[in-house]
Design a protein around this motif. Sequence first.
Motif, PDB file in Angstrom:
ATOM      1  N   GLU A 279      37.207  46.134  27.123  1.00  0.00           N
ATOM      2  CA  GLU A 279      36.726  47.473  27.473  1.00  0.00           C
ATOM      3  C   GLU A 279      36.643  47.653  28.991  1.00  0.00           C
ATOM      4  OE1 GLU A 279      32.248  48.119  27.339  1.00  0.00           O
ATOM      5  OE2 GLU A 279      32.429  46.321  26.101  1.00  0.00           O
ATOM      6  N   PHE A 280      36.816  46.545  29.733  1.00  0.00           N
ATOM      7  CA  PHE A 280      36.654  46.608  31.185  1.00  0.00           C
ATOM      8  C   PHE A 280      38.001  46.783  31.866  1.00  0.00           C
ATOM      9  CE2 PHE A 280      33.335  43.664  29.583  1.00  0.00           C
ATOM     10  CZ  PHE A 280      32.258  44.499  29.763  1.00  0.00           C
ATOM     11  N   LYS A 281      38.167  47.917  32.522  1.00  0.00           N
ATOM     12  CA  LYS A 281      39.451  48.269  33.140  1.00  0.00           C
ATOM     13  C   LYS A 281      39.833  47.258  34.219  1.00  0.00           C
ATOM     14  CE  LYS A 281      40.469  51.984  36.095  1.00  0.00           C
ATOM     15  NZ  LYS A 281      39.459  51.651  37.025  1.00  0.00           N
ATOM     16  N   ASP A 282      38.891  46.959  35.088  1.00  0.00           N
ATOM     17  CA  ASP A 282      39.211  46.053  36.202  1.00  0.00           C
ATOM     18  C   ASP A 282      39.436  44.631  35.709  1.00  0.00           C
ATOM     19  OD1 ASP A 282      38.932  48.160  37.899  1.00  0.00           O
ATOM     20  OD2 ASP A 282      36.841  47.718  38.396  1.00  0.00           O
ATOM     21  N   LEU A 283      38.697  44.238  34.682  1.00  0.00           N
ATOM     22  CA  LEU A 283      38.888  42.888  34.141  1.00  0.00           C
ATOM     23  C   LEU A 283      40.291  42.755  33.537  1.00  0.00           C
ATOM     24  CD1 LEU A 283      37.622  40.131  33.603  1.00  0.00           C
ATOM     25  CD2 LEU A 283      36.870  40.980  31.391  1.00  0.00           C
ATOM     26  N   ASN A 284      40.750  43.823  32.883  1.00  0.00           N
ATOM     27  CA  ASN A 284      42.122  43.802  32.357  1.00  0.00           C
ATOM     28  C   ASN A 284      43.125  43.576  33.480  1.00  0.00           C
ATOM     29  OD1 ASN A 284      41.265  44.223  29.753  1.00  0.00           O
ATOM     30  ND2 ASN A 284      41.455  46.448  29.880  1.00  0.00           N
ATOM     31  N   THR A 285      42.882  44.231  34.607  1.00  0.00           N
ATOM     32  CA  THR A 285      43.770  44.054  35.763  1.00  0.00           C
ATOM     33  C   THR A 285      43.713  42.612  36.262  1.00  0.00           C
ATOM     34  OG1 THR A 285      43.160  46.297  36.342  1.00  0.00           O
ATOM     35  CG2 THR A 285      44.404  45.066  37.980  1.00  0.00           C
ATOM     36  N   VAL A 286      42.489  42.060  36.334  1.00  0.00           N
ATOM     37  CA  VAL A 286      42.335  40.673  36.780  1.00  0.00           C
ATOM     38  C   VAL A 286      43.140  39.744  35.872  1.00  0.00           C
ATOM     39  CG1 VAL A 286      40.689  38.762  36.983  1.00  0.00           C
ATOM     40  CG2 VAL A 286      40.077  41.015  37.845  1.00  0.00           C
ATOM     41  N   LEU A 287      43.129  40.049  34.579  1.00  0.00           N
ATOM     42  CA  LEU A 287      43.836  39.208  33.614  1.00  0.00           C
ATOM     43  C   LEU A 287      45.343  39.427  33.652  1.00  0.00           C
ATOM     44  CD1 LEU A 287      41.331  39.711  30.695  1.00  0.00           C
ATOM     45  CD2 LEU A 287      41.956  37.486  31.633  1.00  0.00           C
TER      46      LEU A 287
ATOM     47  N   ALA B 110      40.384  35.879  39.172  1.00  0.00           N
ATOM     48  CA  ALA B 110      41.246  34.820  38.663  1.00  0.00           C
ATOM     49  C   ALA B 110      41.580  33.896  39.822  1.00  0.00           C
ATOM     50  CB  ALA B 110      42.512  35.422  38.069  1.00  0.00           C
ATOM     51  N   VAL B 111      41.243  32.621  39.712  1.00  0.00           N
ATOM     52  CA  VAL B 111      41.657  31.682  40.750  1.00  0.00           C
ATOM     53  C   VAL B 111      42.987  31.038  40.364  1.00  0.00           C
ATOM     54  CG1 VAL B 111      39.398  31.190  41.725  1.00  0.00           C
ATOM     55  CG2 VAL B 111      40.174  29.888  39.773  1.00  0.00           C
ATOM     56  N   LYS B 112      43.347  31.222  39.104  1.00  0.00           N
ATOM     57  CA  LYS B 112      44.657  30.789  38.650  1.00  0.00           C
ATOM     58  C   LYS B 112      45.058  31.739  37.538  1.00  0.00           C
ATOM     59  CE  LYS B 112      46.757  27.086  35.935  1.00  0.00           C
ATOM     60  NZ  LYS B 112      46.631  25.719  35.442  1.00  0.00           N
ATOM     61  N   ASN B 113      46.304  32.200  37.556  1.00  0.00           N
ATOM     62  CA  ASN B 113      46.769  33.070  36.485  1.00  0.00           C
ATOM     63  C   ASN B 113      48.271  32.922  36.331  1.00  0.00           C
ATOM     64  OD1 ASN B 113      47.197  34.984  34.576  1.00  0.00           O
ATOM     65  ND2 ASN B 113      46.039  36.609  35.586  1.00  0.00           N
TER      66      ASN B 113
ATOM     67  N   THR C 136      46.487  36.773  41.507  1.00  0.00           N
ATOM     68  CA  THR C 136      45.127  36.253  41.667  1.00  0.00           C
ATOM     69  C   THR C 136      44.386  37.040  42.744  1.00  0.00           C
ATOM     70  OG1 THR C 136      46.006  34.618  43.183  1.00  0.00           O
ATOM     71  CG2 THR C 136      45.609  33.884  40.935  1.00  0.00           C
ATOM     72  N   ASN C 137      44.886  38.231  43.042  1.00  0.00           N
ATOM     73  CA  ASN C 137      44.259  39.013  44.115  1.00  0.00           C
ATOM     74  C   ASN C 137      43.245  40.026  43.626  1.00  0.00           C
ATOM     75  OD1 ASN C 137      45.376  37.957  46.427  1.00  0.00           O
ATOM     76  ND2 ASN C 137      47.266  39.099  46.163  1.00  0.00           N
ATOM     77  N   GLU C 138      43.163  40.183  42.313  1.00  0.00           N
ATOM     78  CA  GLU C 138      42.312  41.249  41.798  1.00  0.00           C
ATOM     79  C   GLU C 138      40.904  40.746  41.555  1.00  0.00           C
ATOM     80  OE1 GLU C 138      43.505  44.177  41.679  1.00  0.00           O
ATOM     81  OE2 GLU C 138      45.634  43.728  41.873  1.00  0.00           O
ATOM     82  N   VAL C 139      39.972  41.672  41.515  1.00  0.00           N
ATOM     83  CA  VAL C 139      38.594  41.288  41.241  1.00  0.00           C
ATOM     84  C   VAL C 139      37.918  42.376  40.421  1.00  0.00           C
ATOM     85  CG1 VAL C 139      37.747  42.275  43.404  1.00  0.00           C
ATOM     86  CG2 VAL C 139      36.468  40.448  42.319  1.00  0.00           C
ATOM     87  N   ALA C 140      37.032  41.976  39.531  1.00  0.00           N
ATOM     88  CA  ALA C 140      36.235  42.945  38.777  1.00  0.00           C
ATOM     89  C   ALA C 140      34.785  42.737  39.174  1.00  0.00           C
ATOM     90  CB  ALA C 140      36.421  42.737  37.275  1.00  0.00           C
ATOM     91  N   ILE C 141      34.090  43.824  39.426  1.00  0.00           N
ATOM     92  CA  ILE C 141      32.704  43.720  39.888  1.00  0.00           C
ATOM     93  C   ILE C 141      31.775  44.267  38.805  1.00  0.00           C
ATOM     94  CG2 ILE C 141      31.084  44.421  41.693  1.00  0.00           C
ATOM     95  CD1 ILE C 141      33.524  44.635  43.543  1.00  0.00           C
TER      96      ILE C 141
END
Length: 453
Positions: free
Chosen positions: A81-89, A257-260, A265-270
């Motif tokens: 459900e988390f938009k930014d987390l999806n991007t991080v993944l 993500a420190v590894k993906n 690995t540049n994205e972050v979810a807050i």
Amino acid sequence: MLYMKAKSQFVCQQCGASYVKWVGQCSNCGAWNSLVEQVVENTGVGAKSALAKGAVSGKKLDYVKIATIVPSDAKARLLTEFKDLNTVLGGGILMGSVSLLAGQPGMGKSTILMQICATVAKTHNVLYVSGEESAGQVKLRAVRLGADSDRLSFAASTSANDIAKTIETGEFDLVIVDSIQTLAMDEISSAPGTVSQVTNCGNLIIRAAKSTDTAVVIVGHVTKDGTLAGPKVLEHLVDVVLNFEGDRYGGFKTVRAVKNRFGSTNEVAIFEMGEKGLKEVANPSAALLAERTNTDGSIILATLEGNRPILVEIQALATKSNYGYPKRTASGFDLNRLNLLIAVLERRTKLRLSEQDIFVNVVGGMKLNDSAADLAVCMAIASAVAGRKLSDEYVVFGEVGLGGEIRSAFRSDQRIAEAKKLGFSHAIGPATIKDKFVIPVKDLRETLIRYVK
Ligand code: TYD
Ligand code: MG
């Protein structure tokens, strides 16, 4: 049978020498505490004779033309459900991928995973396995977070064998394992959480996940300095490593993500923890600056969290040292970097800091990893020591060199855009930037004299 072959052996991680029993020091290379228990899968008899004959026991690989392979990215992704987390993944949780969610106890790992389960279970079969909490406890959390789908199941288990077997049935699309530190494998005698248990349990689960294309998320606890060996060895095995960081009690928490293997690995979810679990913070800059009062020692830094520009307040406090040795404390900022900047300030400006205790704090639990934070930290310290302020119309960014020179910062246009958006009139920044919004500065001393008053 003449003798039983040992089921496990102890292997020195430095030189590879193996022992039947654990010893404190490897007698081959002299390393201390380097032995790790490992399961012996092959009894050795077959391997030995094959080597002697010069023959190999394996069979020819089934290779395919690269052009005919379906890229793993083309597989389905499970959306949270988390938009930014999806991007991080990298666009959601990839089917068949194994991710590690690492963080300190109490950070909210179980919470965020239950929230992810709630969403994914609307359309897929999901299993939450906990070795830490009972069904009753997990149910309480599930109710609180609104996870009530028929397709969401729960099992309490600490057996890696059982979990792998369950994954292998292929009944579930997503399996959560909370946490790797509680798991044990029947074949290994060492305690849960040890390197050998973590590595072998991890491998077992990964193999099961790959064989059935099941997405798995494994929880790993780390200590405050992130040193616990367990999750560190797992990092090499899994596809994605997510670090969950921040303040455990209030403040912002970040997932990056420190590894993906399937994304950047540049994205972050807050996130922010609330009554009903974690919520993504849509406008972190505004939230971080909401409680600000412009006192001396306070500077707004235009920084980047991954790819996102963020404005954060840097606070510094200086008090007279009571002891001969001045104290320096940093929260959210690297202490070595702080010491270096203090040395630059002393040498390149006329500030006297050798009898001052200096405390630097990054507001909101953010952890800075941006060289362009230097100038803001230096200005905050100077402002605190001199008891003078910077106009609250300004944001600051730029790297400080050892000669006191202000160096350029990457992605300055993003920093400028964020500052404009939040209503600042100017940025004090490196002279290399050609933008009317930026007041160009070249030298630390000059900057302090001119703008901290
Ligand atoms: P938890 O997810 O159990 O942390 P971890 O699995 O990383 O050890 O929970 C972290 C904290 O969050 C815990 O102290 C309780 C709190 N919490 C909330 O504030 N709101 C909530 O909705 C939930 C579920 C937990
Ligand atoms: Mg937990």
